[in-house]
Design an enzyme around this catalytic site. Structure first.
Site, PDB file in Angstrom:
ATOM      1  N   CYS A   4       0.833  -1.210   0.000  1.00 58.56           N
ATOM      2  CA  CYS A   4       0.000   0.000   0.000  1.00 58.56           C
ATOM      3  C   CYS A   4       0.857   1.245   0.000  1.00 58.56           C
ATOM      4  O   CYS A   4       2.073   1.173   0.081  1.00 58.56           O
ATOM      5  CB  CYS A   4      -0.879  -0.032   1.248  1.00 58.56           C
ATOM      6  SG  CYS A   4      -1.747  -1.579   1.437  1.00 58.56           S
ATOM      7  N   ARG A  29       1.102   2.048  -5.906  1.00 64.22           N
ATOM      8  CA  ARG A  29       1.403   1.013  -4.917  1.00 64.22           C
ATOM      9  C   ARG A  29       0.164   0.199  -4.553  1.00 64.22           C
ATOM     10  O   ARG A  29       0.282  -0.849  -3.922  1.00 64.22           O
ATOM     11  CB  ARG A  29       1.979   1.634  -3.644  1.00 64.22           C
ATOM     12  CG  ARG A  29       3.276   2.424  -3.853  1.00 64.22           C
ATOM     13  CD  ARG A  29       3.772   2.976  -2.536  1.00 64.22           C
ATOM     14  NE  ARG A  29       4.015   1.908  -1.606  1.00 64.22           N
ATOM     15  CZ  ARG A  29       5.157   1.195  -1.573  1.00 64.22           C
ATOM     16  NH1 ARG A  29       6.109   1.478  -2.427  1.00 64.22           N
ATOM     17  NH2 ARG A  29       5.320   0.213  -0.726  1.00 64.22           N
ATOM     18  N   TRP A  72      -3.819  -1.922  -1.293  1.00 61.98           N
ATOM     19  CA  TRP A  72      -3.799  -3.087  -2.174  1.00 61.98           C
ATOM     20  C   TRP A  72      -4.179  -4.253  -1.271  1.00 61.98           C
ATOM     21  O   TRP A  72      -3.409  -4.678  -0.416  1.00 61.98           O
ATOM     22  CB  TRP A  72      -2.393  -3.316  -2.743  1.00 61.98           C
ATOM     23  CG  TRP A  72      -2.350  -4.269  -3.893  1.00 61.98           C
ATOM     24  CD1 TRP A  72      -2.474  -3.976  -5.224  1.00 61.98           C
ATOM     25  CD2 TRP A  72      -2.143  -5.698  -3.849  1.00 61.98           C
ATOM     26  NE1 TRP A  72      -2.375  -5.110  -5.990  1.00 61.98           N
ATOM     27  CE2 TRP A  72      -2.171  -6.183  -5.172  1.00 61.98           C
ATOM     28  CE3 TRP A  72      -1.957  -6.619  -2.805  1.00 61.98           C
ATOM     29  CZ2 TRP A  72      -2.013  -7.542  -5.487  1.00 61.98           C
ATOM     30  CZ3 TRP A  72      -1.809  -7.967  -3.129  1.00 61.98           C
ATOM     31  CH2 TRP A  72      -1.832  -8.411  -4.455  1.00 61.98           C
ATOM     32  N   ASN A  98       1.108  -0.883   6.123  1.00 58.42           N
ATOM     33  CA  ASN A  98       1.530  -1.467   4.845  1.00 58.42           C
ATOM     34  C   ASN A  98       2.284  -2.748   5.171  1.00 58.42           C
ATOM     35  O   ASN A  98       3.273  -2.711   5.900  1.00 58.42           O
ATOM     36  CB  ASN A  98       2.450  -0.482   4.094  1.00 58.42           C
ATOM     37  CG  ASN A  98       2.942  -1.074   2.789  1.00 58.42           C
ATOM     38  OD1 ASN A  98       2.457  -2.104   2.346  1.00 58.42           O
ATOM     39  ND2 ASN A  98       3.931  -0.433   2.198  1.00 58.42           N
ATOM     40  N   GLY A  99       1.808  -3.886   4.679  1.00 60.02           N
ATOM     41  CA  GLY A  99       2.482  -5.159   4.978  1.00 60.02           C
ATOM     42  C   GLY A  99       1.477  -6.186   5.461  1.00 60.02           C
ATOM     43  O   GLY A  99       0.277  -6.027   5.258  1.00 60.02           O
ATOM     44  N   GLU A 465      10.083 -10.556 -21.726  1.00 57.53           N
ATOM     45  CA  GLU A 465       9.749  -9.210 -21.252  1.00 57.53           C
ATOM     46  C   GLU A 465       8.615  -8.602 -22.079  1.00 57.53           C
ATOM     47  O   GLU A 465       7.684  -8.008 -21.544  1.00 57.53           O
ATOM     48  CB  GLU A 465      10.986  -8.299 -21.275  1.00 57.53           C
ATOM     49  CG  GLU A 465      10.747  -6.841 -20.953  1.00 57.53           C
ATOM     50  CD  GLU A 465      10.050  -6.561 -19.629  1.00 57.53           C
ATOM     51  OE1 GLU A 465       9.585  -5.427 -19.444  1.00 57.53           O
ATOM     52  OE2 GLU A 465       9.913  -7.493 -18.808  1.00 57.53           O
ATOM     53  N   LYS A 469       4.922  -7.351 -20.629  1.00 50.22           N
ATOM     54  CA  LYS A 469       4.366  -5.999 -20.818  1.00 50.22           C
ATOM     55  C   LYS A 469       2.948  -6.082 -21.390  1.00 50.22           C
ATOM     56  O   LYS A 469       2.033  -5.441 -20.922  1.00 50.22           O
ATOM     57  CB  LYS A 469       5.273  -5.156 -21.739  1.00 50.22           C
ATOM     58  CG  LYS A 469       6.581  -4.729 -21.065  1.00 50.22           C
ATOM     59  CD  LYS A 469       6.417  -3.650 -20.066  1.00 50.22           C
ATOM     60  CE  LYS A 469       6.477  -4.055 -18.617  1.00 50.22           C
ATOM     61  NZ  LYS A 469       7.518  -4.837 -18.078  1.00 50.22           N
ATOM     62  N   GLU A 472       0.596  -7.507 -18.742  1.00 48.73           N
ATOM     63  CA  GLU A 472       0.365  -6.614 -17.599  1.00 48.73           C
ATOM     64  C   GLU A 472      -0.647  -5.510 -17.896  1.00 48.73           C
ATOM     65  O   GLU A 472      -1.507  -5.213 -17.091  1.00 48.73           O
ATOM     66  CB  GLU A 472       1.667  -5.913 -17.207  1.00 48.73           C
ATOM     67  CG  GLU A 472       2.604  -6.693 -16.331  1.00 48.73           C
ATOM     68  CD  GLU A 472       3.732  -5.788 -15.856  1.00 48.73           C
ATOM     69  OE1 GLU A 472       3.654  -5.295 -14.726  1.00 48.73           O
ATOM     70  OE2 GLU A 472       4.666  -5.556 -16.647  1.00 48.73           O
ATOM     71  N   HIS A 488       8.367 -28.327 -29.878  1.00 51.69           N
ATOM     72  CA  HIS A 488       8.333 -29.335 -28.802  1.00 51.69           C
ATOM     73  C   HIS A 488       7.020 -29.278 -28.031  1.00 51.69           C
ATOM     74  O   HIS A 488       6.889 -29.843 -26.951  1.00 51.69           O
ATOM     75  CB  HIS A 488       9.520 -29.120 -27.845  1.00 51.69           C
ATOM     76  CG  HIS A 488      10.839 -29.230 -28.543  1.00 51.69           C
ATOM     77  ND1 HIS A 488      11.302 -30.405 -29.089  1.00 51.69           N
ATOM     78  CD2 HIS A 488      11.758 -28.283 -28.822  1.00 51.69           C
ATOM     79  CE1 HIS A 488      12.481 -30.180 -29.661  1.00 51.69           C
ATOM     80  NE2 HIS A 488      12.785 -28.909 -29.522  1.00 51.69           N
ATOM     81  N   LYS A 582       3.129  -1.537  -7.966  1.00 49.40           N
ATOM     82  CA  LYS A 582       4.472  -1.271  -8.496  1.00 49.40           C
ATOM     83  C   LYS A 582       5.566  -2.043  -7.770  1.00 49.40           C
ATOM     84  O   LYS A 582       6.471  -2.609  -8.393  1.00 49.40           O
ATOM     85  CB  LYS A 582       4.759   0.230  -8.410  1.00 49.40           C
ATOM     86  CG  LYS A 582       6.106   0.663  -8.935  1.00 49.40           C
ATOM     87  CD  LYS A 582       6.201   0.504 -10.424  1.00 49.40           C
ATOM     88  CE  LYS A 582       7.510   0.927 -11.032  1.00 49.40           C
ATOM     89  NZ  LYS A 582       7.655   0.515 -12.415  1.00 49.40           N
TER      90      LYS A 582
HETATM   91  C1  AGP Z   1       7.118  -5.150 -14.196  1.00 47.08           C
HETATM   92  O1  AGP Z   1       6.491  -4.373 -15.122  1.00 47.08           O
HETATM   93  C2  AGP Z   1       6.332  -5.423 -12.988  1.00 47.08           C
HETATM   94  N1  AGP Z   1       5.913  -4.265 -12.346  1.00 47.08           N
HETATM   95  C3  AGP Z   1       6.985  -6.417 -12.055  1.00 47.08           C
HETATM   96  O2  AGP Z   1       7.209  -7.613 -12.745  1.00 47.08           O
HETATM   97  C4  AGP Z   1       8.315  -5.945 -11.459  1.00 47.08           C
HETATM   98  O3  AGP Z   1       9.309  -5.969 -12.417  1.00 47.08           O
HETATM   99  C5  AGP Z   1       8.705  -6.875 -10.316  1.00 47.08           C
HETATM  100  O4  AGP Z   1       7.696  -6.807  -9.346  1.00 47.08           O
HETATM  101  C6  AGP Z   1      10.066  -6.502  -9.736  1.00 47.08           C
HETATM  102  O5  AGP Z   1      10.015  -5.206  -9.231  1.00 47.08           O
HETATM  103  P1  AGP Z   1      11.388  -4.467  -8.855  1.00 47.08           P
HETATM  104  O6  AGP Z   1      12.181  -4.273 -10.104  1.00 47.08           O
HETATM  105  O7  AGP Z   1      10.937  -3.179  -8.236  1.00 47.08           O
HETATM  106  O8  AGP Z   1      12.104  -5.351  -7.866  1.00 47.08           O
END
Ligand code: AGP
Length: 587
Positions: A4, A29, A72, A98-99, A465, A469, A472, A488, A582
């Protein structure tokens, strides 16, 4: 309570408004619900709502002290009752968290008779403090007693109508104290404080702080000794943390990438050579990272083996603990992270260090937990990255790994040339015509159920990657494959009109990747070729000029843009995709 955003003021002319704009900067967050509480003349006043912060004004009265939270959800559904802040029975004490309090069920037994209105672990802590305050008569000591009872990775901020300061405590989730003469503040990150101050104190694990308008007292959970705060100056600007006129942070950060790469080749060479020296002294080297960062690390494995003939073993943060037989005092753990707060990565580094390994981190957030935990840090200096989907931090990581691998063979100048070629290629991709074409492609494929991304060699992590993207931000089920794996099994998924993005750079993988594209096309797949030259195999062609080992950089930028336009074409918010946050500060 998961990942959060927390924000608080001690003496602001209109704290509710200041907190609201602070929370808006922290929404990356978590954006399930939000809430603010401020001191009233005789009692606390609060406003809580489900959903993203869509209002620009709060309904709260003017007040100088307040706390706010954007959520969150982990424990308890997305409801107003479970939104923060949480209150005690008197309504005089408010808490944001947060946690995750791992032992909350145990702790709940200690507050029999208290009236809980929600289903969260956080609310239990508010009532525990109420109970301790009856005997301690001092908010700081009561909070200290309670946080020592909690287990897990947490950050708390507590406000009480009758006490002229806030109390905050940290074991895991980030807490940043913003030093502002007569009006100190608190937040989960630096970027949200930049418009108020650049003087910050990063609270470390096991620390608790009494934050008054003009002074900060820090102690360890376990001791009473006063700890001298370390005030750091942050060199980011509030503007760099804004959208700068772009419709979304994701697009703004995609457009930041040429400048980020220029800064790296102009200012990081000395650091990269130091980093290479550290690698050359290590017996075994492994990387640890999560999500996008783990794909940058995987690209590193290919670059180190090809450019330096050096084996580097990549590990995913959440899996690292299960293969530890080889870690010892001659090991080097390279951790990669944008936020520097990803719990699985932090825990992996602690795990490795406990076994004698040295830790170097490639991290974007100065002063983050990972930065402070590491023996050596290479800051990415990509500037604040606010969009949940990481873009410029990925490119910065790969560019630094490319330079470091080259430095091991004293070939840094060549890598600098290749990155400069990549910058030129990226600028072409970011040109209006090219963007127009990508937007058209996104319109063409926006209703696709699935999408395949193919690559070989260093283009395999690029494919992973690219798929992440697209998944996500557009929610299209995209999969990245090592192209050789197609036959395969996974080629069974290809049917009429399956869109397939193919990375075909000018390297040893070219002819094999084209044959892979032919196999897909033979089953009705539609080939979108990302390459240095056209090929009859391509139904759609996205030109990317050759940048040698740096070609992975512009190739991934193409995929970032396509993902962005697919999200926009599907009417989605690319900055705040569903179910994500994030930085992942829970296990
Ligand atoms: C990537 O777009 C995501 N937000 C997620 O996979 C991110 O890369 C991952 O949570 C790692 O985050 P960090 O680089 O802050 O450690």
């Amino acid at each position: 309570m998961g990942m959060c955003g927390i924000f608080a003021t001690t003496n602001d002319k209109n704290s509710a408004q200041t907190i609201l704009s602070g929370l808006k900067k922290l929404e990356y967050r978590g954006y399930d619900s939000w809430g603010i509480a401020v001191k009233g003349r005789t009692r606390l006043r609060s406003q809580k709502q489900v959903g993203k912060i869509s209002v620009s004004q709060t309904t709260l009265p003017q007040s100088n002290m307040g706390i706010g939270h954007t959520r969150w959800a982990t424990h308890g559904g997305v409801t107003v009752a479970n939104a923060h802040p949480h209150f005690d029975c008197s309504g005089k004490l408010a808490l944001i968290h947060n946690g995750i309090v791992d032992n909350y069920q145990e702790l709940e037994k200690k507050i029999k008779g208290h009236k809980l209105i929600g289903q969260t672990d956080s609310e239990i802590v508010a009532h525990l403090i109420e109970k301790e305050l009856k005997t301690e008569k001092d908010l700081f000591r009561a909070v200290k007693k309670v946080v020592r009872m909690t287990e897990g990775f947490n950050a708390f901020v507590v406000m009480h109508q009758d006490f002229p300061y806030l109390v905050t405590a940290k074991t895991g989730s980030p807490v940043v104290i913003g030093i502002r003469p007569g009006a100190n503040m608190l937040s989960s990150d630096v970027a949200s404080l930049l418009s108020h101050t650049k003087q910050v104190i990063f609270l470390t694990d096991g620390q608790i702080a009494k934050v008054a308008p003009d002074k900060v007292r820090i102690e360890n959970y376990s001791g009473v000794k006063k700890i001298k705060p370390v005030v750091q100056t942050i060199d980011w600007t509030a503007k760099s943390a804004s959208k700068s006129g772009f419709p979304h942070f994701m697009l703004k950060e995609i457009y930041d990438q040429p400048a980020v790469l220029i800064k790296i080749v102009e200012s990081k060479i000395k650091e990269v050579r130091e980093f290479a020296k550290t690698i050359s002294k290590a017996k075994n080297v492994f990387t640890v990272a999560c999500g996008t960062a783990s794909y940058a690390a995987l690209a590193g494995q290919y670059l180190f083996s090809r450019l330096a003939g050096r084996q580097v073993t990549p590990a995913i943060g959440s899996e690292f603990y299960y293969n530890d037989g080889f870690i010892n005092s001659r090991s080097l753990c390279i951790a990669l992270s944008q936020s520097g707060e990803t719990l699985d990565t932090l825990q992996s580094v602690k795990f490795a260090k406990d076994r004698g390994a040295k830790a170097v981190s490639l991290v974007n957030v100065q002063g983050s937990s990972l930065d402070r935990l590491s023996d050596q840090t290479v800051l990415l200096e990509a500037g604040p990255e606010k969009a949940v989907a990481s873009t410029k931090a990925f490119l910065a990581k790969v560019a630094i790994l490319l330079l470091t691998a080259s430095a091991l063979k004293r070939k840094t100048p060549r890598a600098v040339i290749e990155i400069k070629q990549a910058i030129r290629a990226i600028r072409k991709i970011l040109s209006p015509d090219y963007q127009k074409y990508l937007k058209k492609l996104a319109e063409r494929f926006k209703h696709s159920h699935s999408m395949f991304i193919l690559g070989r060699g260093v283009s395999y992590p690029a494919a992973l990657e690219a798929a992440l993207k697209i998944k996500e931000v557009s929610y299209i089920h995209a999969e990245g494959f090592a192209a050789g794996e197609l036959k395969h099994g996974v080629i069974a998924l290809v049917n009429q009109n399956t869109p397939c993005l193919v990375f075909a750079p000018n390297d040893e993988t070219y002819s094999d990747i084209i044959s892979g594209a032919m196999e897909v096309k033979a089953r009705g797949g539609i080939i979108i070729g990302v390459s240095f030259k056209p090929n009859p195999m391509f139904d759609y062609y996205l030109p990317v000029s050759d940048s040698g080992s740096g070609t992975i950089l512009p190739n991934v930028v193409v995929a970032q843009c396509l993902a962005y336009y697919l999200a926009v074409a599907r009417g989605l918010d690319p900055d705040m995709p569903r179910n994500l946050a994030k930085s992942v500060t829970v296990k």
